[in-house]
Design an enzyme around this catalytic site. Structure first.
Site, PDB file in Angstrom:
ATOM      1  N   LYS A   1      32.812  32.452  42.035  1.00 27.44           N
ATOM      2  CA  LYS A   1      33.757  33.296  42.788  1.00 27.44           C
ATOM      3  C   LYS A   1      33.523  33.048  44.258  1.00 27.44           C
ATOM      4  CE  LYS A   1      36.908  36.473  42.004  1.00 27.44           C
ATOM      5  NZ  LYS A   1      37.711  36.696  40.786  1.00 27.44           N
TER       6      LYS A   1
ATOM      7  N   ASP B   1      42.815  35.380  43.754  1.00 32.19           N
ATOM      8  CA  ASP B   1      42.360  36.734  43.399  1.00 32.19           C
ATOM      9  C   ASP B   1      43.034  37.648  44.442  1.00 32.19           C
ATOM     10  OD1 ASP B   1      40.209  38.165  41.559  1.00 32.19           O
ATOM     11  OD2 ASP B   1      39.922  39.063  43.508  1.00 32.19           O
TER      12      ASP B   1
HETATM   13  P1  NDP Z   1      46.885  41.087  44.694  1.00 27.70           P
HETATM   14  O1  NDP Z   1      46.307  40.839  46.041  1.00 27.70           O
HETATM   15  O2  NDP Z   1      48.088  40.372  44.265  1.00 27.70           O
HETATM   16  O3  NDP Z   1      47.198  42.657  44.533  1.00 27.70           O
HETATM   17  C1  NDP Z   1      46.200  43.609  44.703  1.00 27.70           C
HETATM   18  C2  NDP Z   1      46.793  44.991  44.529  1.00 27.70           C
HETATM   19  O4  NDP Z   1      45.742  45.949  44.472  1.00 27.70           O
HETATM   20  C3  NDP Z   1      47.661  45.406  45.705  1.00 27.70           C
HETATM   21  O5  NDP Z   1      48.630  46.316  45.256  1.00 27.70           O
HETATM   22  C4  NDP Z   1      46.651  46.086  46.622  1.00 27.70           C
HETATM   23  O6  NDP Z   1      47.207  47.009  47.535  1.00 27.70           O
HETATM   24  C5  NDP Z   1      45.784  46.795  45.622  1.00 27.70           C
HETATM   25  N1  NDP Z   1      44.422  46.932  46.183  1.00 27.70           N
HETATM   26  C6  NDP Z   1      43.609  45.933  46.588  1.00 27.70           C
HETATM   27  N2  NDP Z   1      42.467  46.419  47.077  1.00 27.70           N
HETATM   28  C7  NDP Z   1      42.573  47.749  46.974  1.00 27.70           C
HETATM   29  C8  NDP Z   1      41.700  48.816  47.295  1.00 27.70           C
HETATM   30  N3  NDP Z   1      40.503  48.583  47.838  1.00 27.70           N
HETATM   31  N4  NDP Z   1      42.135  50.059  47.020  1.00 27.70           N
HETATM   32  C9  NDP Z   1      43.347  50.311  46.493  1.00 27.70           C
HETATM   33  N5  NDP Z   1      44.215  49.328  46.162  1.00 27.70           N
HETATM   34  C10 NDP Z   1      43.825  48.079  46.388  1.00 27.70           C
HETATM   35  O7  NDP Z   1      45.668  40.863  43.679  1.00 27.70           O
HETATM   36  P2  NDP Z   1      45.705  40.616  42.108  1.00 27.70           P
HETATM   37  O8  NDP Z   1      46.835  41.347  41.501  1.00 27.70           O
HETATM   38  O9  NDP Z   1      45.556  39.172  41.880  1.00 27.70           O
HETATM   39  O10 NDP Z   1      44.323  41.290  41.669  1.00 27.70           O
HETATM   40  C11 NDP Z   1      44.223  42.643  41.219  1.00 27.70           C
HETATM   41  C12 NDP Z   1      42.952  42.810  40.400  1.00 27.70           C
HETATM   42  O11 NDP Z   1      42.990  41.932  39.277  1.00 27.70           O
HETATM   43  C13 NDP Z   1      41.644  42.469  41.119  1.00 27.70           C
HETATM   44  O12 NDP Z   1      40.628  43.313  40.624  1.00 27.70           O
HETATM   45  C14 NDP Z   1      41.368  41.039  40.690  1.00 27.70           C
HETATM   46  O13 NDP Z   1      39.989  40.719  40.787  1.00 27.70           O
HETATM   47  C15 NDP Z   1      41.813  41.124  39.239  1.00 27.70           C
HETATM   48  N6  NDP Z   1      42.130  39.858  38.580  1.00 27.70           N
HETATM   49  C16 NDP Z   1      43.052  38.989  39.104  1.00 27.70           C
HETATM   50  C17 NDP Z   1      43.353  37.819  38.451  1.00 27.70           C
HETATM   51  C18 NDP Z   1      44.403  36.887  38.930  1.00 27.70           C
HETATM   52  O14 NDP Z   1      44.702  35.927  38.217  1.00 27.70           O
HETATM   53  N7  NDP Z   1      45.028  37.106  40.080  1.00 27.70           N
HETATM   54  C19 NDP Z   1      42.656  37.443  37.206  1.00 27.70           C
HETATM   55  C20 NDP Z   1      41.774  38.457  36.695  1.00 27.70           C
HETATM   56  C21 NDP Z   1      41.524  39.593  37.382  1.00 27.70           C
HETATM   57  P3  NDP Z   1      47.340  46.614  49.093  1.00 27.70           P
HETATM   58  O15 NDP Z   1      48.441  45.615  49.132  1.00 27.70           O
HETATM   59  O16 NDP Z   1      47.635  47.899  49.787  1.00 27.70           O
HETATM   60  O17 NDP Z   1      46.013  46.029  49.490  1.00 27.70           O
HETATM   61  O1  2IT Z   2      39.044  37.264  38.143  1.00 29.39           O
HETATM   62  C1  2IT Z   2      39.604  36.250  37.681  1.00 29.39           C
HETATM   63  O2  2IT Z   2      39.445  35.887  36.519  1.00 29.39           O
HETATM   64  C2  2IT Z   2      40.508  35.494  38.562  1.00 29.39           C
HETATM   65  N1  2IT Z   2      40.719  35.909  39.699  1.00 29.39           N
HETATM   66  C3  2IT Z   2      41.147  34.221  38.088  1.00 29.39           C
HETATM   67  C4  2IT Z   2      40.183  33.067  38.188  1.00 29.39           C
HETATM   68  C5  2IT Z   2      40.772  31.714  37.902  1.00 29.39           C
HETATM   69  O3  2IT Z   2      40.018  30.744  38.106  1.00 29.39           O
HETATM   70  O4  2IT Z   2      41.920  31.595  37.501  1.00 29.39           O
END
Ligand code: NDP
Ligand code: 2IT
Length: 446
Positions: free
Chosen positions: A126, A166
């Site tokens: 990461k 992420d």
């Molecule tokens: P994005 O940046 O696309 O979206 C994040 C969302 O969460 C936004 O709505 C954001 O609001 C909100 N957010 C972020 N930080 C905070 C906080 N501290 N408090 C409240 N709201 C918050 O990210 P993703 O959708 O990609 O990721 C969301 C979650 O999923 C994370 O935990 C990530 O680690 C996990 N994840 C993502 C993967 C991926 O493929 N993208 C894979 C597996 C897990 P705002 O815009 O106001 O910051």
């Molecule tokens: O938390 C996660 O699994 C991710 N943000 C996706 C990682 C990846 O390599 O696709």
């Protein structure tokens, strides 16, 4: 607490001071694994748990860049190369002001188990930066990404370490990062996943985490002869994972009634249908606005500074960030009738929340299992890059569904209790551990 876990955690805390999220993630895994390791002494003698909790390598670097006013800005850059026992380091990059070493180590640690669960040959890593993309121009984001990749490019490679997105890193950032790598190395190769469809990306990768977490919820419900059809679903977040979870839940007959961002949440009792979701996607991905605008547009309620866990639902999908459901909020969800939690985010439930789910006997899919669909399709993107071929949407989606079902069944295999209750925490931790641990045993003391 089990005295063996307490002793192990005392050493983790002494060696990694101040890294609270890392301690939390390790403790959850240690609670599942220490009793299992006692029954399997080969892991104990080889100190697999002690080794797995120490990153193979941590890279820390300076990221200087020029803002639009011509002023120099300095951010921190990180890459945690946690474990390469079963494949090259693989995991996302997070750009968010809260990023620090402890957060990235927790995420890298979780990633090791998650990637192993996918059945694909990927180690865990990461990275990221405390850079805040909010309020920055496209040009500023580009200059930051170019500076970040100038250093990161020394450490990654298609058979070494393959980052992805992420929080704060989506298609735009992956584009700028890829462009800079290609320019520095004069090499067109799959060093990142989540790439654009014209330049080596996979269909369904943007959708994969949200879709996968929805398939996982459906798999859990099926163990009780149930489905998502007709279910009321609360979702937090409104980014990549939340958007595609909303889409898939709706497609499978559920009704999504909340979305949020870090400022608050909206409650739409009529359900966030396809048209409204298209509005959210434009709002969040193009205009980069706030979720509050949804409430204004559709005349629904907006709760400033709040999280959506006081809304009555059948299924909850925390899809924003770590520790976003407290013990109290978990109890409120359960009191209001929620009986299934599928985590799109990483570690969104606090330890007290997890205790509440397990005590109430509800279906609880922890992030390392439920959100593994994203990295799984990243693995499929790597496969397609190696073959220099691109699969259809149907091919990738079918493989994603098969992988999520496999992960679910692995959790059942290692997590089913005597009374029939499936403890997915136990199942995911043990199921994810075995392949990595056996590979580490095979490799000797490295
Ligand atoms: P994005 O940046 O696309 O979206 C994040 C969302 O969460 C936004 O709505 C954001 O609001 C909100 N957010 C972020 N930080 C905070 C906080 N501290 N408090 C409240 N709201 C918050 O990210 P993703 O959708 O990609 O990721 C969301 C979650 O999923 C994370 O935990 C990530 O680690 C996990 N994840 C993502 C993967 C991926 O493929 N993208 C894979 C597996 C897990 P705002 O815009 O106001 O910051
Ligand atoms: O938390 C996660 O699994 C991710 N943000 C996706 C990682 C990846 O390599 O696709």
């Amino acid at each position: 607490m089990d005295p063996r876990v307490e002793k192990f955690m005392a050493s983790i805390k002494a060696r990694n001071p101040g890294e609270n999220e890392f301690h939390q993630a390790v403790q959850e895994v240690a609670e599942s694994l220490i009793p299992f390791i006692e029954e399997n002494p080969k892991y104990k003698h080889a100190k697999i748990l002690e080794r797995i909790a120490e990153p193979e390598r941590v890279i820390l670097f300076r990221v200087p860049w020029l803002d639009d006013k011509g002023e120099i800005q300095i951010n921190k850059g990180y890459r945690i190369e946690m474990n390469s026992a079963i494949g090259p380091y693989k995991g996302g990059l997070r750009f968010h002001p809260t990023v620090n070493l402890g957060i990235l180590k927790f995420l890298a640690f979780e990633q090791v188990f998650k990637n192993s669960l996918t059945t694909l040959p990927m180690g865990g890593g990461k990275g990221g930066s405390d850079f805040d993309p909010k309020g920055k121009s496209d040009n500023e984001v580009m200059r930051f990404c170019q500076s970040f990749m100038t250093e990161l490019s020394r450490h990654i490679g298609p058979n070494t370490d393959i980052p992805a997105g992420d929080i704060g890193v989506g298609g735009r950032e992956i584009g700028y990062l890829f462009g800079q790598y290609k320019r520095l190395r004069n090499e067109f190769t799959g060093i990142l996943t989540g790439k654009g469809i014209n330049w080596g990306g996979s269909l369904i990768r943007p959708e994969a985490t949200g879709y996968g977490a929805t398939y996982f919820a459906q798999n859990m419900l099926e163990t009780r002869g149930d489905t998502l059809k007709g279910k009321v679903v609360t979702i937090s977040g409104s980014g990549n994972v939340a958007q595609f979870a909303c889409q898939k839940v709706t497609e499978m007959g559920g009704k999504v009634v909340t979305l949020s961002d870090s400022s608050g949440y909206i409650y739409d009792p009529a359900g966030i249908n396809e048209d409204k979701l298209a509005y959210v996607m434009e709002l969040k991905n193009v205009r980069r606005g706030r979720i509050k605008e949804y409430a204004e547009k559709y005349g629904v309620e907006y709760f400033e500074g709040k999280r959506p866990w006081d809304i009555k639902c059948d299924v909850a999908m925390p899809n924003a960030t770590e520790n976003e459901i407290s013990g109290e909020e978990a109890k409120e969800l359960i009191r209001n009738g929620c009986y299934c939690v599928s985590e799109g985010a990483n570690m969104p439930s606090t330890p007290d929340a997890i205790t509440a789910y397990l005590e109430a006997g509800i279906l609880y899919g922890p992030g390392k299992a439920a959100n593994a669909g994203g990295v799984a399709v990243s693995g499929l993107e790597m496969t397609q890059n190696s073959m220099r071929l691109a699969w259809t949407r149907e091919e990738v989606d079918t493989r994603l569904q098969v992988i999520m079902k496999n992960i679910h069944d692995t959790c059942v295999k290692y997590g089913k209790q005597q009374d029939g209750y499936i403890n997915y925490v136990m199942g995911a931790n043990i199921g994810g551990f075995i392949k990595v641990a056996d590979s580490m045993l095979a490799h000797g003391v490295v």
